[in-house]
Design a protein around this motif. Structure first.
Motif, PDB file in Angstrom:
ATOM      1  N   CYS A 115      42.395  79.425 -42.522  1.00 38.85           N
ATOM      2  CA  CYS A 115      41.184  79.801 -41.791  1.00 38.85           C
ATOM      3  C   CYS A 115      40.374  78.547 -41.493  1.00 38.85           C
ATOM      4  CB  CYS A 115      40.348  80.804 -42.584  1.00 38.85           C
ATOM      5  SG  CYS A 115      39.565  80.123 -44.069  1.00 38.85           S
ATOM      6  N   ILE A 116      39.439  78.701 -40.581  1.00 42.08           N
ATOM      7  CA  ILE A 116      38.554  77.609 -40.177  1.00 42.08           C
ATOM      8  C   ILE A 116      37.205  77.790 -40.870  1.00 42.08           C
ATOM      9  CG2 ILE A 116      37.517  76.367 -38.240  1.00 42.08           C
ATOM     10  CD1 ILE A 116      40.618  76.465 -38.253  1.00 42.08           C
ATOM     11  N   VAL A 117      36.729  76.731 -41.522  1.00 42.53           N
ATOM     12  CA  VAL A 117      35.432  76.758 -42.197  1.00 42.53           C
ATOM     13  C   VAL A 117      34.487  75.781 -41.507  1.00 42.53           C
ATOM     14  CG1 VAL A 117      34.203  76.181 -44.325  1.00 42.53           C
ATOM     15  CG2 VAL A 117      36.342  77.469 -44.426  1.00 42.53           C
ATOM     16  N   VAL A 118      33.290  76.263 -41.183  1.00 47.83           N
ATOM     17  CA  VAL A 118      32.274  75.424 -40.535  1.00 47.83           C
ATOM     18  C   VAL A 118      30.919  75.723 -41.158  1.00 47.83           C
ATOM     19  CG1 VAL A 118      33.534  75.429 -38.338  1.00 47.83           C
ATOM     20  CG2 VAL A 118      31.760  77.154 -38.750  1.00 47.83           C
ATOM     21  N   LYS A 119      29.909  74.972 -40.733  1.00 46.61           N
ATOM     22  CA  LYS A 119      28.547  75.290 -41.158  1.00 46.61           C
ATOM     23  C   LYS A 119      28.092  76.566 -40.444  1.00 46.61           C
ATOM     24  CE  LYS A 119      26.720  70.735 -42.395  1.00 46.61           C
ATOM     25  NZ  LYS A 119      25.647  69.749 -42.149  1.00 46.61           N
ATOM     26  N   LYS A 120      27.316  77.379 -41.147  1.00 47.48           N
ATOM     27  CA  LYS A 120      26.866  78.643 -40.583  1.00 47.48           C
ATOM     28  C   LYS A 120      26.118  78.470 -39.269  1.00 47.48           C
ATOM     29  CE  LYS A 120      26.479  81.528 -44.734  1.00 47.48           C
ATOM     30  NZ  LYS A 120      25.555  82.251 -45.640  1.00 47.48           N
ATOM     31  N   ASP A 121      25.323  77.418 -39.188  1.00 41.32           N
ATOM     32  CA  ASP A 121      24.508  77.244 -37.976  1.00 41.32           C
ATOM     33  C   ASP A 121      25.329  76.792 -36.768  1.00 41.32           C
ATOM     34  OD1 ASP A 121      24.985  74.593 -38.610  1.00 41.32           O
ATOM     35  OD2 ASP A 121      22.898  74.128 -39.101  1.00 41.32           O
ATOM     36  N   ALA A 122      26.626  76.531 -36.977  1.00 42.06           N
ATOM     37  CA  ALA A 122      27.481  76.098 -35.863  1.00 42.06           C
ATOM     38  C   ALA A 122      28.548  77.123 -35.525  1.00 42.06           C
ATOM     39  CB  ALA A 122      28.151  74.769 -36.215  1.00 42.06           C
ATOM     40  N   SER A 125      29.592  78.382 -32.018  1.00 41.85           N
ATOM     41  CA  SER A 125      30.215  77.439 -31.080  1.00 41.85           C
ATOM     42  C   SER A 125      31.742  77.539 -31.098  1.00 41.85           C
ATOM     43  CB  SER A 125      29.809  76.000 -31.444  1.00 41.85           C
ATOM     44  OG  SER A 125      28.412  75.836 -31.380  1.00 41.85           O
ATOM     45  N   TYR A 126      32.275  78.337 -32.029  1.00 41.58           N
ATOM     46  CA  TYR A 126      33.733  78.436 -32.170  1.00 41.58           C
ATOM     47  C   TYR A 126      34.202  79.855 -31.857  1.00 41.58           C
ATOM     48  CZ  TYR A 126      33.089  73.951 -34.474  1.00 41.58           C
ATOM     49  OH  TYR A 126      32.751  72.647 -34.742  1.00 41.58           O
ATOM     50  N   LYS A 127      34.660  80.037 -30.616  1.00 44.26           N
ATOM     51  CA  LYS A 127      35.125  81.343 -30.155  1.00 44.26           C
ATOM     52  C   LYS A 127      36.640  81.442 -30.101  1.00 44.26           C
ATOM     53  CE  LYS A 127      30.900  82.764 -29.393  1.00 44.26           C
ATOM     54  NZ  LYS A 127      30.272  83.755 -30.310  1.00 44.26           N
ATOM     55  N   PHE A 178      34.892  70.721 -39.102  1.00 46.68           N
ATOM     56  CA  PHE A 178      35.511  71.912 -39.675  1.00 46.68           C
ATOM     57  C   PHE A 178      36.600  71.538 -40.676  1.00 46.68           C
ATOM     58  CE2 PHE A 178      38.286  70.926 -36.086  1.00 46.68           C
ATOM     59  CZ  PHE A 178      39.570  71.268 -36.517  1.00 46.68           C
ATOM     60  N   ALA A 179      36.959  72.505 -41.502  1.00 47.44           N
ATOM     61  CA  ALA A 179      38.075  72.352 -42.440  1.00 47.44           C
ATOM     62  C   ALA A 179      39.060  73.474 -42.181  1.00 47.44           C
ATOM     63  CB  ALA A 179      37.585  72.412 -43.879  1.00 47.44           C
ATOM     64  N   VAL A 180      40.331  73.198 -42.454  1.00 51.95           N
ATOM     65  CA  VAL A 180      41.355  74.238 -42.378  1.00 51.95           C
ATOM     66  C   VAL A 180      41.890  74.422 -43.790  1.00 51.95           C
ATOM     67  CG1 VAL A 180      43.400  75.074 -41.198  1.00 51.95           C
ATOM     68  CG2 VAL A 180      41.980  73.333 -40.100  1.00 51.95           C
ATOM     69  N   VAL A 181      41.660  75.603 -44.352  1.00 48.04           N
ATOM     70  CA  VAL A 181      42.014  75.861 -45.753  1.00 48.04           C
ATOM     71  C   VAL A 181      42.565  77.273 -45.913  1.00 48.04           C
ATOM     72  CG1 VAL A 181      40.288  74.278 -46.696  1.00 48.04           C
ATOM     73  CG2 VAL A 181      39.664  76.653 -46.230  1.00 48.04           C
ATOM     74  N   ASP A 182      43.103  77.561 -47.087  1.00 46.96           N
ATOM     75  CA  ASP A 182      43.577  78.906 -47.396  1.00 46.96           C
ATOM     76  C   ASP A 182      42.397  79.872 -47.421  1.00 46.96           C
ATOM     77  OD1 ASP A 182      45.907  77.550 -47.772  1.00 46.96           O
ATOM     78  OD2 ASP A 182      46.284  78.261 -49.798  1.00 46.96           O
ATOM     79  N   VAL A 183      42.553  81.004 -46.754  1.00 53.83           N
ATOM     80  CA  VAL A 183      41.459  81.967 -46.684  1.00 53.83           C
ATOM     81  C   VAL A 183      41.136  82.527 -48.072  1.00 53.83           C
ATOM     82  CG1 VAL A 183      42.882  84.017 -46.216  1.00 53.83           C
ATOM     83  CG2 VAL A 183      40.532  83.906 -45.349  1.00 53.83           C
ATOM     84  N   LEU A 184      42.134  82.632 -48.951  1.00 48.94           N
ATOM     85  CA  LEU A 184      41.879  83.152 -50.296  1.00 48.94           C
ATOM     86  C   LEU A 184      40.922  82.250 -51.065  1.00 48.94           C
ATOM     87  CD1 LEU A 184      45.453  84.339 -51.345  1.00 48.94           C
ATOM     88  CD2 LEU A 184      43.598  85.670 -50.346  1.00 48.94           C
ATOM     89  N   LEU A 185      41.015  80.958 -50.824  1.00 51.23           N
ATOM     90  CA  LEU A 185      40.094  80.014 -51.446  1.00 51.23           C
ATOM     91  C   LEU A 185      38.738  80.060 -50.757  1.00 51.23           C
ATOM     92  CD1 LEU A 185      39.482  77.687 -53.409  1.00 51.23           C
ATOM     93  CD2 LEU A 185      40.401  76.112 -51.695  1.00 51.23           C
ATOM     94  N   ALA A 186      38.750  80.053 -49.435  1.00 51.86           N
ATOM     95  CA  ALA A 186      37.497  80.038 -48.670  1.00 51.86           C
ATOM     96  C   ALA A 186      36.621  81.255 -48.971  1.00 51.86           C
ATOM     97  CB  ALA A 186      37.808  79.975 -47.178  1.00 51.86           C
ATOM     98  N   THR A 199      30.680  78.904 -43.735  1.00 54.27           N
ATOM     99  CA  THR A 199      31.226  80.225 -43.429  1.00 54.27           C
ATOM    100  C   THR A 199      32.602  80.108 -42.795  1.00 54.27           C
ATOM    101  OG1 THR A 199      30.716  82.361 -42.372  1.00 54.27           O
ATOM    102  CG2 THR A 199      30.265  80.381 -41.083  1.00 54.27           C
ATOM    103  N   ILE A 200      33.343  81.205 -42.829  1.00 58.29           N
ATOM    104  CA  ILE A 200      34.659  81.287 -42.182  1.00 58.29           C
ATOM    105  C   ILE A 200      34.461  81.707 -40.730  1.00 58.29           C
ATOM    106  CG2 ILE A 200      36.861  82.527 -42.153  1.00 58.29           C
ATOM    107  CD1 ILE A 200      36.485  82.939 -45.199  1.00 58.29           C
ATOM    108  N   VAL A 201      35.212  81.101 -39.825  1.00 61.91           N
ATOM    109  CA  VAL A 201      35.142  81.470 -38.405  1.00 61.91           C
ATOM    110  C   VAL A 201      36.067  82.662 -38.181  1.00 61.91           C
ATOM    111  CG1 VAL A 201      35.485  80.711 -36.034  1.00 61.91           C
ATOM    112  CG2 VAL A 201      34.696  79.074 -37.764  1.00 61.91           C
TER     113      VAL A 201
END
Length: 259
Positions: A115-122, A125-127, A178-186, A199-201
């Protein structure tokens, strides 16, 4: 008088006989609720307890060795560890080579996805994946997340971390987008504590993955561990551990991970 070669042969033979073959050394990184240490320094988490239960069934002691994920194949092939047991995605590739060609995999036991992890306030911007192009990414070296990042942004904008947990810090600090990580961890990290602002995108959904244990090619341990996994699945112990750590909805034993 014994020759030097004869003496060396005796020494090497003695060393080989002295090696403790009754210990299953599992290569791991710190992965919340999977492999981590409690306040007393004891290993805990779903995969740690899972490995220990397998050890009981196959008659081996289990120990855990922290590794640099990017060096996992070297650690395995050198004999420093007996297996890679740490959220290891079986249906993935490294540098264009299928992981199943690099190691022998056990039965799959858990479904996951990147999954993609970014800051909540951004996050707005990721659709789609196209919005990741040109952005800075952080990934665990040698991970499935790294393989994905290479398909969506420029390689010179991808930064490596030695463990997935460190990628969250890079996003939080603003060093990367952004980071790309395992959703189970995120799911266990984002929105909580120090990472309340991450947050997760949800708009970008990646393909499903399967976790399995990786063994050196030709290892006799693969079949032994498979039998133990089947037993733990059938007697309910595996589900008991999954519920303990909140993974009951993604637990799934898969005998053929290539399907």
């Amino acid at each position: 008088m014994l020759s030097i070669l004869m003496i060396m042969s005796v020494v090497f033979s003695f060393a080989a006989c002295s090696k403790d073959d009754n210990t299953l050394t599992c290569g791991v990184t710190i992965f919340e609720n999977m492999n981590e240490k409690d306040e007393n320094g004891n290993w805990t988490g779903f995969e740690s307890e899972f490995a220990m239960e397998v050890g009981k069934l196959i008659g081996m002691d289990v120990e855990f060795q922290e590794i640099d994920w990017g060096q996992k194949y070297n650690e395995l092939n050198s004999g420093a560890i007996d297996c890679i047991w740490n959220g290891f995605t079986a249906n993935s590739s490294d540098d264009g080579v299928k992981r199943s060609e690099l190691v022998d995999f056990s039965y799959g036991y858990m479904l996951n996805q990147q999954c993609i992890v970014v800051k909540k306030d951004a996050v707005d911007s990721y659709k789609s994946a196209a919005d990741l192009k040109g952005k800075k990414a952080c990934v665990e070296a040698g991970s499935a997340g790294e393989s994905y990042a290479e398909t969506v942004t420029d390689k010179d904008k991808i930064f490596s971390a030695t463990a997935q947990i460190n990628t969250f810090t890079e996003v939080k600090s603003g060093a990367v987008d952004f980071a790309v990580v395992d959703v189970l961890l995120a799911q266990n990290i984002c929105g909580k504590g120090d990472y309340a602002d991450l947050t997760i995108v949800d708009a970008i959904e990646l393909e499903s993955e399967i976790y399995a244990v990786g063994f050196k090619k030709g290892s006799e341990l693969t079949a032994k561990v498979n039998e133990a996994i089947k037993t733990l699945d059938e007697n309910g112990k595996l589900m008991e551990l999954a519920k303990k750590y909140g993974f009951e909805n993604v637990l799934k034993v898969i005998e053929n991970i290539e399907d």
